[in-house]
Structures are given as structure tokens and as C-alpha cells.
Design a protein around this motif. Structure first.
Motif, mmCIF file in Angstrom:
data_model
loop_
_atom_site.group_PDB
_atom_site.id
_atom_site.type_symbol
_atom_site.label_atom_id
_atom_site.label_comp_id
_atom_site.label_asym_id
_atom_site.label_seq_id
_atom_site.Cartn_x
_atom_site.Cartn_y
_atom_site.Cartn_z
ATOM 1 N N LEU B 328 0.814 -1.221 0.000
ATOM 2 C CA LEU B 328 0.000 0.000 0.000
ATOM 3 C C LEU B 328 0.843 1.265 0.000
ATOM 4 C CD1 LEU B 328 -2.635 -1.280 2.532
ATOM 5 C CD2 LEU B 328 -2.928 -1.039 0.081
ATOM 6 N N THR B 329 2.140 1.122 0.186
ATOM 7 C CA THR B 329 2.980 2.325 0.199
ATOM 8 C C THR B 329 3.457 2.695 -1.202
ATOM 9 O OG1 THR B 329 5.049 1.119 0.472
ATOM 10 C CG2 THR B 329 3.847 1.679 2.471
ATOM 11 N N SER B 330 3.164 1.844 -2.199
ATOM 12 C CA SER B 330 3.722 2.097 -3.531
ATOM 13 C C SER B 330 2.938 3.147 -4.312
ATOM 14 C CB SER B 330 3.763 0.800 -4.340
ATOM 15 O OG SER B 330 2.440 0.419 -4.656
ATOM 16 N N GLY B 331 1.688 3.367 -3.919
ATOM 17 C CA GLY B 331 0.886 4.356 -4.644
ATOM 18 C C GLY B 331 0.418 3.870 -6.010
ATOM 19 N N VAL B 332 0.547 2.572 -6.272
ATOM 20 C CA VAL B 332 0.037 2.008 -7.526
ATOM 21 C C VAL B 332 -1.274 1.311 -7.207
ATOM 22 C CG1 VAL B 332 0.455 0.330 -9.351
ATOM 23 C CG2 VAL B 332 2.339 1.716 -8.483
ATOM 24 N N TYR B 333 -2.342 1.746 -7.870
ATOM 25 C CA TYR B 333 -3.672 1.205 -7.578
ATOM 26 C C TYR B 333 -4.211 0.525 -8.821
ATOM 27 C CZ TYR B 333 -3.181 4.318 -3.604
ATOM 28 O OH TYR B 333 -2.718 4.947 -2.491
ATOM 29 N N ARG B 334 -4.206 -0.792 -8.823
ATOM 30 C CA ARG B 334 -4.592 -1.511 -10.039
ATOM 31 C C ARG B 334 -6.038 -1.241 -10.418
ATOM 32 N NH1 ARG B 334 -1.378 -7.265 -9.811
ATOM 33 N NH2 ARG B 334 0.653 -6.289 -9.602
ATOM 34 N N LEU B 362 -17.488 -3.682 8.566
ATOM 35 C CA LEU B 362 -17.191 -2.288 8.884
ATOM 36 C C LEU B 362 -18.328 -1.408 8.375
ATOM 37 C CD1 LEU B 362 -13.458 -2.193 7.678
ATOM 38 C CD2 LEU B 362 -14.291 -2.590 9.998
ATOM 39 N N ASN B 363 -18.606 -0.323 9.083
ATOM 40 C CA ASN B 363 -19.596 0.617 8.556
ATOM 41 C C ASN B 363 -18.896 1.644 7.666
ATOM 42 O OD1 ASN B 363 -18.607 2.781 10.124
ATOM 43 N ND2 ASN B 363 -19.823 2.105 11.876
ATOM 44 N N ASP B 364 -19.720 2.479 7.011
ATOM 45 C CA ASP B 364 -19.166 3.397 6.020
ATOM 46 C C ASP B 364 -18.065 4.279 6.593
ATOM 47 O OD1 ASP B 364 -20.708 2.429 4.048
ATOM 48 O OD2 ASP B 364 -21.506 4.375 3.415
ATOM 49 N N ALA B 365 -18.319 4.809 7.773
ATOM 50 C CA ALA B 365 -17.340 5.728 8.358
ATOM 51 C C ALA B 365 -16.024 5.004 8.605
ATOM 52 C CB ALA B 365 -17.889 6.295 9.663
ATOM 53 N N GLN B 366 -16.140 3.751 9.056
ATOM 54 C CA GLN B 366 -14.914 2.991 9.317
ATOM 55 C C GLN B 366 -14.169 2.700 8.019
ATOM 56 O OE1 GLN B 366 -16.994 -0.119 11.490
ATOM 57 N NE2 GLN B 366 -15.637 0.240 13.248
ATOM 58 N N ILE B 367 -14.937 2.359 6.969
ATOM 59 C CA ILE B 367 -14.270 2.078 5.684
ATOM 60 C C ILE B 367 -13.553 3.330 5.190
ATOM 61 C CG2 ILE B 367 -14.614 1.437 3.273
ATOM 62 C CD1 ILE B 367 -16.821 -0.397 4.108
ATOM 63 N N TRP B 368 -14.221 4.489 5.331
ATOM 64 C CA TRP B 368 -13.564 5.725 4.882
ATOM 65 C C TRP B 368 -12.287 5.980 5.686
ATOM 66 C CZ3 TRP B 368 -14.075 6.861 0.302
ATOM 67 C CH2 TRP B 368 -15.300 7.013 -0.361
ATOM 68 N N ASP B 369 -12.301 5.665 6.975
ATOM 69 C CA ASP B 369 -11.083 5.845 7.764
ATOM 70 C C ASP B 369 -9.961 4.954 7.228
ATOM 71 O OD1 ASP B 369 -12.191 7.748 9.393
ATOM 72 O OD2 ASP B 369 -12.787 6.326 10.966
ATOM 73 N N VAL B 370 -10.330 3.696 6.913
ATOM 74 C CA VAL B 370 -9.314 2.774 6.379
ATOM 75 C C VAL B 370 -8.797 3.292 5.033
ATOM 76 C CG1 VAL B 370 -8.921 0.438 5.524
ATOM 77 C CG2 VAL B 370 -10.249 0.780 7.587
ATOM 78 N N VAL B 371 -9.738 3.787 4.203
ATOM 79 C CA VAL B 371 -9.330 4.314 2.889
ATOM 80 C C VAL B 371 -8.392 5.506 3.081
ATOM 81 C CG1 VAL B 371 -10.175 5.516 0.832
ATOM 82 C CG2 VAL B 371 -11.360 3.472 1.651
ATOM 83 N N ASN B 372 -8.759 6.390 3.994
ATOM 84 C CA ASN B 372 -7.900 7.565 4.228
ATOM 85 C C ASN B 372 -6.521 7.143 4.715
ATOM 86 O OD1 ASN B 372 -9.799 9.403 3.429
ATOM 87 N ND2 ASN B 372 -10.613 9.733 5.489
ATOM 88 N N TYR B 373 -6.499 6.130 5.565
ATOM 89 C CA TYR B 373 -5.205 5.638 6.047
ATOM 90 C C TYR B 373 -4.396 5.056 4.883
ATOM 91 C CZ TYR B 373 -1.772 2.672 8.373
ATOM 92 O OH TYR B 373 -0.605 2.080 8.747
ATOM 93 N N ALA B 374 -5.072 4.221 4.062
ATOM 94 C CA ALA B 374 -4.360 3.591 2.935
ATOM 95 C C ALA B 374 -3.836 4.654 1.979
ATOM 96 C CB ALA B 374 -5.286 2.626 2.206
ATOM 97 N N MET B 375 -4.661 5.693 1.736
ATOM 98 C CA MET B 375 -4.234 6.724 0.787
ATOM 99 C C MET B 375 -3.105 7.583 1.347
ATOM 100 S SD MET B 375 -7.785 7.875 -1.057
ATOM 101 C CE MET B 375 -7.062 8.929 -2.312
ATOM 102 N N SER B 376 -2.948 7.579 2.666
ATOM 103 C CA SER B 376 -1.870 8.384 3.257
ATOM 104 C C SER B 376 -0.553 7.612 3.279
ATOM 105 C CB SER B 376 -2.245 8.802 4.677
ATOM 106 O OG SER B 376 -2.050 7.707 5.561
ATOM 107 N N LEU B 377 -0.623 6.277 3.110
ATOM 108 C CA LEU B 377 0.588 5.464 3.265
ATOM 109 C C LEU B 377 1.717 5.820 2.290
ATOM 110 C CD1 LEU B 377 -0.780 1.949 4.240
ATOM 111 C CD2 LEU B 377 0.775 3.391 5.555
ATOM 112 N N PRO B 378 1.418 6.057 0.989
ATOM 113 C CA PRO B 378 2.545 6.380 0.101
ATOM 114 C C PRO B 378 3.204 7.712 0.458
ATOM 115 C CG PRO B 378 0.579 5.796 -1.163
ATOM 116 C CD PRO B 378 0.155 5.956 0.260
ATOM 117 N N PHE B 379 2.519 8.517 1.268
ATOM 118 C CA PHE B 379 3.044 9.858 1.568
ATOM 119 C C PHE B 379 3.415 9.990 3.033
ATOM 120 C CE2 PHE B 379 -0.043 10.022 -1.880
ATOM 121 C CZ PHE B 379 0.812 10.371 -2.899
#
Lengths: 281, 404
Positions: B328-334, B362-379
């Protein structure tokens, strides 16, 4: 009958010259897009001028040597009873045909330097374009991946969270020099815009700044000009030259779609209050 | 002159290859499958548009300027032309992911015949929608050898090209999946070569009253009684599954807007990522590098009896290929880099892989938190932009160009 051969070789040369003469008028040399088949970039037109200059020089030389060859074939054809004369050459002739071509080469070398410098020497780049590259283009087997900085920001060497991405679809603003950074992910590729007369190899491990300017709106071909693998032929993209406002609008739309969270507009209002885990509408 | 002897019209016409699993059946069991495929799908040069499936094969349009559109089925034919030119050398004539270049590629090109596609917008277990496949064609799949084909739809008259390819691929997939379904029907009727041999051997030993003749007679009877129904039922099920995904309720849509990707949300996402309930780190690793502990285990090959294990450690996908959890740190999203794409990967999982669906956990808010975390990993934890706060477009700068 023997004379026919000298005529034959003369005819071949005449056809070649006629074809070259007709080529610019028939638009055989360059891809067509603009009226008159001109390049759609100012530098491209200068490159065309250089091309035609060299074409004229080589044509004159070609006509001269072919005429001489045909004359010699015609006049000194083998004949019964004629004996060959041997010569050890002419010093003055050799000096002439060494010095004259060398002079022509030197002239071309000096004459083209300005165009080359404008295209390649970074201190001659447009300063604004040089400071504000519009994108990073990464060649990859077999596609062009493009990374723009977010609207209003400057491109960074490393990817940023708000960068915008497209593939094989490169938009540029019209009427000003634009520069991009060219990279390769895997092997040698070559970024080739036939209508703008831009060609630059993408070299793995290097980041190469390339600039050009489009003087015409519309869609133009982007192809790979370096055999890069079995899928080389399909490594095609499209350049879209747009007015500045349209280009900025395009980036804004790209940003919106790239950060789309998929919530339907109809559901967006008041959705915040909806208890999580509720049934889908 | 001998050089040219192989050219001209001596090329064998292309054929749809049979699945390896079909070849495991006895000849008698294979026959009805071959016949059903021939009658309902034809061969590449003799396409048959089976109306049972919800694909747009192209209605005859006698007034069209393009003469090829005067006949019904023109969309399928044009799709075939495009597929043959652009897709075949990796994905193969029959969509088995085994074209001439496939062996050089990693990951392997998709085998459509399983009817499973990874990057979809649809709910867990469902087929991809038409638009999902089109999106894949437009954007390619970064990190793989699938390039973008967006240029094919540029230019006048080409607007529909990608749709034509998608429909041909869906048709190929339906053909391949139907073949597989029929194989399992006939295997259930006792049509496998290995099973017949085993029963004959048992009969000879006197453990049962089976003889080759009696087994074959039984098999023929089962086929005569049950195959026609099995064919219709399997095809109807398949057609339904392709029709269903075009309904809006099959599409995964977050009900709640994306949470602002601030440090709080990223922190919450990280906690979920590392939690025992979500277990993301088991595969993706505690730092998101794709090196979780499960990638070091030796896994069982599914549906093997006695149970066999894969020779290599690590996870494997539905096609039996080694599968790396995404770094998830590579920033490549297939499957696409939009927040909604990542949301869908988490909500519905990735079909054919070990990435499970978290939509019920997971509920929507939790999924968004996970997504935000994943999207922050490359940076390194830096937040990704939030659409409403995306900076305004810069005013167009007038540039003084002194160069020309």
C-alpha cells in the motif's frame, strides 16, 4: 543498345529528382494536420526549414553527380578497338571535392546550431515553462502515463497526494511553450509528436525535460518512435491542445473525478446524518 | 520460393479451444458440451449470437451508411475484429488468458472463462458491470502488463469501439463459464475419465457389478435425460448474473460522504487496519508493505482430495497464481485510485483473490477511515486532498515568451 543503359540510369535519377521536387507540394514529407502541412509549432517550422535546406543541398549535389555519371557512361562506352587510358588521379580535383563538401558540412553544422540550442539547451528554454513543468510523462511498456500537478501547484519530482493522473491522454495549453519531464519505467522509448516535430528518447533512470509549443487546437498523435518490445505498435497516445481556460477547466474536472467519493449527488445532502450500516437505497 | 509456400489462404481458421477440464471428461460426456458450444456460440469465423444472454449483439440497421451494420449481430462481429487485433495475443482466441505472449507476462493475463474479474464496482460475488470493464480498457491496469486502450475510442466513428470489445469479452466469458458449468454437470453424472476407469477396475475386482458397458449405458441415459435441462438452466443462471450487475442496486455506493482525511481519521483507520477484527495487517503487513504473516504460510490448493499444498509459500488467487497482497505504500492502484475505488475494494473485496469483503464488518465511516489511512501510506501519513477543499484552478498566467 549499349547507350540505353546510360539513358536508363539517367532516367532513374530524373525520376528521383522529380519525386523529391513534387514531394512538398503533394505533402509527402510530413504528416498533415494544418493548412499547407506546416508544423503546428514554431520550432517545428524551423526544423522543417532546416530539412528543406538540406534537401536542396543534397538535391543539387545529386543532380550534378548523376548528370556527370550519365555523361561519362554515354561518352566513354566500350567500343571495339578503343583502349583504356590509365590515370593516377588529379591532386587539384581531390582537393576540391574534399574542401567543398567539408565547407558545406561546416555551414550546416553552424547554421543549425541555433535551432538545436533552442530545442535542447536548458538555459534557452522559456524561463516560465522551465520553472513550471506542466506534467511528468512516464513511458512504460506499452503506454504513456501522465502525472499533472494539482491545479495551481508546481510539479514535484516525487508524487504528491493531490497529483492528477491520466494515461495516453495528454492535454496541453495552447500558444505558450510548455515543458514536461520525460521518464521511462522500463526500457528505451521515444516520445514522438509527428505534427509538432518533437522527438525525444525516454531513457530509464533519467528525467529529461522536453518543451514544445502548439499553435493549433485539436487532437494530435503521440507515438513511440523507439522499438520497445512486442507491443511497440500499440504504444499510442493522444495530445489535446486547448486554450488556457479550457486546459485549466480540464484539470479541475480531472481533479474532481479523481477524488470522487462515489456518493450519489441525490444522496449527498443529509447523508452525513444517516446512521451507518443502513440499508442501501 | 519455398518461403512463401506457407502463406496465402492456407491459414487454419481460428478455433475456440476446449477447456482442459472438458478434456478430462470421457468422449461420450464431452460430445454434448462440444455440440452445445458449437450450436450456441459457433467458432470465431462463424459467430452465433445466443439471444439468451443480455448482451447487445447489434440490431440490423439497413439504413446505416456502414454496410457492415446492415446485418444483425454486427456489434459482436466488430467486437471480434477489435479483440483479434488488440487483445488476442495476450488473452487468447477463447479468452483463456493464454495467447502467444501470455507466457512472458507477470501477472498472467486474465482467463475470462472463470467469469471472475477483479476490479469491479459491484457487490461481493457479482460479475463486473459493462462500465467496469470499459474503465479497465480505458485506464489499463497499472502495475501489470495491461495497457490503456483509450486511444481506440478517439476520433470520429470510434466512439463505440471499447463498448464493442467489452461486449465481445463478456460473450467470450459467458461461453467459457458455460463450458465449465456443463463440465461440472457431466462430472456429476459420472463422466470423468478417471472416475470411469476407477469404477471399471472396481468392477473387475468384483467390488461392484459395474462393467464398462453398464457404466456407459448409465452415462448415456443420464445425458439423454438431464443434459438439455442442465444446459438451459446453466445458461439462464449465467444470463441472469450478467443482467443483474447492470441494475443500480448491484453497484457499491457509499451512503456517507468521504470523511475528511485529517490526522484523526488516518489514526482511526490505522487502528482498524491493525485491529484483530479487520486483520488487514495479516496480509498487508503492519506497515502496509504487503508482507503480512499469511504471506509466509504454505496454503492448501482448494478442491484437492487428498489435500495438496502449493509449492510456494504465500497466497494464491482463484486462477492458482501466486498473489501478493498489495504494497500500500507504492501508490500504484490496479483497480483505480479514486477514493470510491478504494472504498469498493474494501467494501466488496477483490473477486478471485483473498481480499475479503468488509461491507458487512465495517460501517461506512470505518471504511472511509481505512481508505484515508491507505491513501496516506505512500506519503508517510500526509493527508490526501478532499474534493471540496481542492485548490481552485490557478488563473491562467499570461506568459511573456521572449524566445521567438
Amino acid at each position: 543498345m549499349r547507350k540505353a543503359w546510360s539513358l536508363f540510369f539517367l532516367a532513374a535519377a530524373v525520376v528521383a529528382v522529380a519525386a523529391c521536387w513534387a514531394a512538398p507540394g503533394m505533402h509527402w514529407w510530413f504528416p498533415q494536420k494544418s493548412p499547407g502541412g506546416h508544423a503546428v509549432s514554431p520550432l517545428g517550422n524551423q526544423i522543417d526549414d532546416l530539412f528543406y535546406l538540406i534537401l536542396v543541398i543534397t538535391s543539387v549535389t545529386f543532380i550534378g553527380t548523376q548528370a556527370m555519371l550519365a555523361f561519362v557512361l554515354w561518352k566513354y562506352e566500350a567500343a571495339p578497338g578503343r583502349r583504356s587510358a590509365f590515370t593516377h588521379g588529379s591532386h587539384s580535383l581531390e582537393v576540391i571535392w574534399s574542401v567543398v563538401p567539408a565547407g558545406i558540412m561546416l555551414f550546416i553544422a553552424l547554421y543549425q546550431m541555433d535551432v538545436w540550442a533552442r530545442y535542447r539547451i536548458q538555459s534557452r528554454f522559456d524561463p516560465y515553462a522551465f520553472e513550471h513543468p506542466i506534467a511528468e510523462v512516464t513511458a512504460r511498456q506499452f503506454e504513456w502515463r501522465i502525472r499533472y500537478p494539482a491545479p495551481g501547484k508546481t510539479l514535484q519530482a516525487k508524487p504528491q497526494p493531490d497529483d492528477l493522473y491520466t494515461v495516453n491522454d495528454f492535454h496541453i495549453p495552447l500558444g505558450r511553450p510548455v515543458m514536461f519531464q520525460l521518464r521511462s519505467d522500463d526500457v528505451l522509448h521515444s516520445f514522438f509528436l509527428p505534427h509538432h516535430r518533437v522527438k525525444q528518447d525516454a531513457v530509464p533512470g533519467m528525467t529529461i525535460p522536453v518543451w514544445f509549443e502548439s499553435t493549433q487546437t485539436g487532437e494530435f498523435e503521440l507515438v513511440c518512435a523507439e522499438l520497445c518490445g512486442w507491443g511497440h505498435y500499440k504504444m499510442r497516445g493522444q495530445i489535446t491542445a486547448q486554450r488556457e481556460e479550457e486546459f485549466q477547466e480540464y484539470l479541475k474536472k480531472l481533479s474532481q473525478s479523481q477524488f470522487d467519493d462515489g456518493v450519489l449527488a441525490a444522496n449527498a445532502a443529509g447523508a452525513q446524518q444517516a446512521p451507518a450500516g443502513e440499508e442501501k437505497p | 520460393m519455398g518461403l512463401f509456400a506457407g502463406c496465402g489462404d492456407q491459414h487454419p481458421s481460428p478455433r475456440f479451444a476446449l477447456n482442459k477440464k472438458t478434456l478430462e471428461l470421457d468422449k461420450i460426456a464431452r460430445e454434448p458440451i462440444v455440440k452445445a458450444l458449437q450450436e450456441n456460440f459457433g467458432e470465431p469465423n462463424r459467430l452465433i449470437a445466443w439471444q439468451k444472454f443480455p448482451f447487445d449483439y447489434g440490431v440490423a440497421d439497413p439504413k446505416a451508411a456502414d454496410a457492415s451494420r446492415h446485418e444483425a449481430g454486427w456489434r459482436l462481429k466488430e467486437g471480434r475484429e477489435l479483440y483479434m487485433r488488440h487483445c488476442l495475443h495476450c488473452h487468447g482466441v477463447s479468452g483463456d488468458g493464454d495467447g502467444p505472449t501470455a507466457r512472458f507476462l507477470n501477472p498472467r493475463p486474465r482467463d475470462y472463462r472463470a467469469g471472475v474479474f477483479k476490479f469491479t464496482s459491484t457487490l461481493s460475488g457479482l460479475k463486473p458491470s459493462h462500465d467496469d470493464l470499459k474503465r479497465t480498457l480505458q485506464n489499463g491496469i497499472p502495475g501489470t502488463t495491461m495497457p490503456s486502450f483509450i486511444v481506440l475510442e478517439k476520433g470520429p466513428g470510434n466512439e463505440e469501439n471499447l463498448d464493442l470489445i467489452v461486449d465481445y469479452v463478456r460473450w467470450l466469458s459467458a461461453r467459457g463459464e458455460l463450458e465449465l458449468k456443463l463440465v461440472s454437470e457431466l462430472a456429476a453424472m459420472g463422466g470423468r475419465k478417471s472416475e470411469i476407469e476407477q469404477r471399471v477396475a472396481e468392477g473387475k475386482k468384483g467390488e461392484s457389478s459395474d462393467t464398462l458397458e453398464s457404466i456407459m449405458a448409465d452415462l448415456k441415459k443420464s445425458i439423454a435425460d438431464g443434459f438439455a435441462d442442465a444446459l438451459q438452466e446453466s445458461a439462464s443462471d449465467l444470463a441472469d448474473s450478467w443482467a443483474r450487475v447492470e441494475q443500480p442496486e448491484s453497484v457499491v455506493r457509499p451512503k456517507v460522504k468521504r470523511t475528511r482525511p485529517d490526522q484523526e481519521s488516518i489514526k482511526r483507520g490505522r487502528a482498524i487496519f491493525l485491529s484483530k477484527e479487520a486483520k488487514c495487517a495479516d496480509c498487508h503487513g503492519p506497515a502496509g508493505l504487503g508482507n503480512g504473516s499469511l504471506t509466509e504460510d504454505f496454503w492448501d490448493i482448494p478442491n484437492t482430495n487428498p489435500v495438496q499444498k502449493y509449492k510456494r509459500p504465500g497466497l494464491h488467487d482463484a486462477w492458482g497464481e501466486p498473489q501478493m497482497p498489495r504494497n500500500l505504500t507504492s501508490g500504484v492502484y490496479r483497480g483505480g485510485r479514486r477514493p470510491v475505488d478504494l472504498y469498493r475494494r474494501v467494501f466488496a473485496g477483490i473477486k478471485g483473490t483473498q481480499m475479503p469483503a468488509f461491507g458487512t464488518v465495517l460501517n461506512d465511516a470505518q471504511i472511509w477511515d481505512v481508505v484515508n489511512y491507505a491513501m496516506s501510506l505512500p506519503f508517510h501519513g500526509e493527508q490526501s486532498p478532499y474534493p471540496e477543499e481542492a485548490p481552485e484552478a490557478a488563473p491562467a498566467k499570461k506568459v511573456a515568451s521572449s524566445q521567438h
